[in-house]
Design a protein around this motif. Structure first.
Motif, PDB file in Angstrom:
ATOM      1  N   GLY A  44      26.051  20.931  35.090  1.00 43.95           N
ATOM      2  CA  GLY A  44      26.519  21.999  34.207  1.00 43.95           C
ATOM      3  C   GLY A  44      26.182  23.373  34.755  1.00 43.95           C
ATOM      4  N   ALA A  45      24.982  23.537  35.295  1.00 36.73           N
ATOM      5  CA  ALA A  45      24.570  24.825  35.855  1.00 36.73           C
ATOM      6  C   ALA A  45      25.411  25.191  37.076  1.00 36.73           C
ATOM      7  CB  ALA A  45      23.092  24.787  36.222  1.00 36.73           C
ATOM      8  N   VAL A  46      25.676  24.231  37.937  1.00 38.45           N
ATOM      9  CA  VAL A  46      26.495  24.481  39.121  1.00 38.45           C
ATOM     10  C   VAL A  46      27.930  24.807  38.715  1.00 38.45           C
ATOM     11  CG1 VAL A  46      27.501  23.384  41.167  1.00 38.45           C
ATOM     12  CG2 VAL A  46      25.070  23.145  40.693  1.00 38.45           C
ATOM     13  N   SER A  47      28.459  24.088  37.744  1.00 36.14           N
ATOM     14  CA  SER A  47      29.823  24.354  37.274  1.00 36.14           C
ATOM     15  C   SER A  47      29.936  25.758  36.695  1.00 36.14           C
ATOM     16  CB  SER A  47      30.236  23.330  36.221  1.00 36.14           C
ATOM     17  OG  SER A  47      30.235  22.043  36.765  1.00 36.14           O
ATOM     18  N   TYR A  48      28.958  26.165  35.905  1.00 33.81           N
ATOM     19  CA  TYR A  48      28.981  27.504  35.311  1.00 33.81           C
ATOM     20  C   TYR A  48      28.874  28.581  36.394  1.00 33.81           C
ATOM     21  CZ  TYR A  48      27.803  31.489  32.404  1.00 33.81           C
ATOM     22  OH  TYR A  48      27.809  32.719  31.816  1.00 33.81           O
ATOM     23  N   ALA A  49      28.028  28.365  37.385  1.00 33.27           N
ATOM     24  CA  ALA A  49      27.883  29.332  38.473  1.00 33.27           C
ATOM     25  C   ALA A  49      29.194  29.473  39.252  1.00 33.27           C
ATOM     26  CB  ALA A  49      26.748  28.921  39.407  1.00 33.27           C
ATOM     27  N   LEU A  50      29.871  28.368  39.521  1.00 30.41           N
ATOM     28  CA  LEU A  50      31.147  28.431  40.231  1.00 30.41           C
ATOM     29  C   LEU A  50      32.204  29.120  39.383  1.00 30.41           C
ATOM     30  CD1 LEU A  50      31.285  24.923  41.927  1.00 30.41           C
ATOM     31  CD2 LEU A  50      30.989  27.135  43.036  1.00 30.41           C
ATOM     32  N   TYR A  51      32.199  28.876  38.091  1.00 34.32           N
ATOM     33  CA  TYR A  51      33.145  29.534  37.187  1.00 34.32           C
ATOM     34  C   TYR A  51      32.937  31.050  37.203  1.00 34.32           C
ATOM     35  CZ  TYR A  51      35.016  31.298  32.790  1.00 34.32           C
ATOM     36  OH  TYR A  51      35.670  32.042  31.852  1.00 34.32           O
ATOM     37  N   GLN A  52      31.699  31.490  37.139  1.00 36.17           N
ATOM     38  CA  GLN A  52      31.407  32.921  37.136  1.00 36.17           C
ATOM     39  C   GLN A  52      31.807  33.564  38.469  1.00 36.17           C
ATOM     40  OE1 GLN A  52      30.450  34.981  34.747  1.00 36.17           O
ATOM     41  NE2 GLN A  52      30.443  33.313  33.285  1.00 36.17           N
ATOM     42  N   GLU A  53      31.636  32.834  39.563  1.00 36.38           N
ATOM     43  CA  GLU A  53      31.989  33.368  40.877  1.00 36.38           C
ATOM     44  C   GLU A  53      33.502  33.524  41.025  1.00 36.38           C
ATOM     45  OE1 GLU A  53      31.651  31.863  45.457  1.00 36.38           O
ATOM     46  OE2 GLU A  53      29.938  31.495  44.140  1.00 36.38           O
ATOM     47  N   LYS A  54      34.266  32.594  40.488  1.00 37.78           N
ATOM     48  CA  LYS A  54      35.728  32.638  40.615  1.00 37.78           C
ATOM     49  C   LYS A  54      36.379  33.605  39.633  1.00 37.78           C
ATOM     50  CE  LYS A  54      36.434  29.066  43.473  1.00 37.78           C
ATOM     51  NZ  LYS A  54      37.188  29.098  44.674  1.00 37.78           N
ATOM     52  N   LYS A  55      35.716  33.890  38.527  1.00 34.95           N
ATOM     53  CA  LYS A  55      36.285  34.719  37.477  1.00 34.95           C
ATOM     54  C   LYS A  55      36.478  36.152  37.978  1.00 34.95           C
ATOM     55  CE  LYS A  55      34.501  36.535  33.400  1.00 34.95           C
ATOM     56  NZ  LYS A  55      33.639  36.444  32.230  1.00 34.95           N
ATOM     57  N   GLN A  56      37.652  36.689  37.744  1.00 32.17           N
ATOM     58  CA  GLN A  56      37.956  38.056  38.154  1.00 32.17           C
ATOM     59  C   GLN A  56      37.283  39.044  37.202  1.00 32.17           C
ATOM     60  OE1 GLN A  56      39.643  39.232  40.772  1.00 32.17           O
ATOM     61  NE2 GLN A  56      39.992  37.188  41.555  1.00 32.17           N
ATOM     62  N   PRO A  57      36.684  40.076  37.745  1.00 33.59           N
ATOM     63  CA  PRO A  57      36.083  41.077  36.868  1.00 33.59           C
ATOM     64  C   PRO A  57      37.161  41.868  36.127  1.00 33.59           C
ATOM     65  CG  PRO A  57      35.933  41.780  39.151  1.00 33.59           C
ATOM     66  CD  PRO A  57      36.478  40.378  39.145  1.00 33.59           C
ATOM     67  N   GLU A  58      36.846  42.270  34.913  1.00 28.71           N
ATOM     68  CA  GLU A  58      37.781  43.047  34.118  1.00 28.71           C
ATOM     69  C   GLU A  58      37.432  44.522  34.232  1.00 28.71           C
ATOM     70  OE1 GLU A  58      37.558  41.591  30.168  1.00 28.71           O
ATOM     71  OE2 GLU A  58      38.088  39.554  30.741  1.00 28.71           O
ATOM     72  N   GLY A  59      38.425  45.361  34.022  1.00 26.80           N
ATOM     73  CA  GLY A  59      38.157  46.795  34.016  1.00 26.80           C
ATOM     74  C   GLY A  59      38.867  47.507  35.146  1.00 26.80           C
ATOM     75  N   VAL A  60      38.156  48.452  35.733  1.00 19.66           N
ATOM     76  CA  VAL A  60      38.726  49.324  36.752  1.00 19.66           C
ATOM     77  C   VAL A  60      37.941  49.162  38.044  1.00 19.66           C
ATOM     78  CG1 VAL A  60      39.185  51.735  37.345  1.00 19.66           C
ATOM     79  CG2 VAL A  60      39.443  50.975  34.988  1.00 19.66           C
ATOM     80  N   GLU A  61      38.651  49.107  39.169  1.00 17.21           N
ATOM     81  CA  GLU A  61      38.026  49.037  40.485  1.00 17.21           C
ATOM     82  C   GLU A  61      38.220  50.383  41.178  1.00 17.21           C
ATOM     83  OE1 GLU A  61      38.754  46.875  44.773  1.00 17.21           O
ATOM     84  OE2 GLU A  61      39.546  45.940  42.974  1.00 17.21           O
ATOM     85  N   ILE A  62      37.129  50.978  41.611  1.00 12.01           N
ATOM     86  CA  ILE A  62      37.184  52.266  42.301  1.00 12.01           C
ATOM     87  C   ILE A  62      36.728  52.039  43.733  1.00 12.01           C
ATOM     88  CG2 ILE A  62      36.326  54.631  42.370  1.00 12.01           C
ATOM     89  CD1 ILE A  62      35.827  54.382  39.347  1.00 12.01           C
ATOM     90  N   SER A  63      37.578  52.439  44.695  1.00 18.26           N
ATOM     91  CA  SER A  63      37.271  52.264  46.104  1.00 18.26           C
ATOM     92  C   SER A  63      37.394  53.601  46.823  1.00 18.26           C
ATOM     93  CB  SER A  63      38.233  51.270  46.758  1.00 18.26           C
ATOM     94  OG  SER A  63      38.222  50.040  46.096  1.00 18.26           O
TER      95      SER A  63
END
Length: 50
Positions: A20-39
């Protein structure tokens, strides 16, 4: 026999929690961040909405 059965149950529970911990960590890594990206690059400031 009770001790070995309890040990087996504990081992299975630890494996399930670990999975469960590994699955949650992989989910968080794949999830796209929301909001605004400034480069800031060689072409100047770039702002993208996600």
């Amino acid at each position: 026999m009770t001790l070995s059965r309890n040990t087996l149950v504990l081992l299975v529970a630890m494996l399930v929690l670990g999975l469960g911990a590994v699955s949650y960590a992989l989910y968080q890594e794949k999830k796209q961040p929301e909001g605004v990206e400034i480069s800031v690059g060689k072409n100047g400031l770039s702002i993208k909405e996600k």
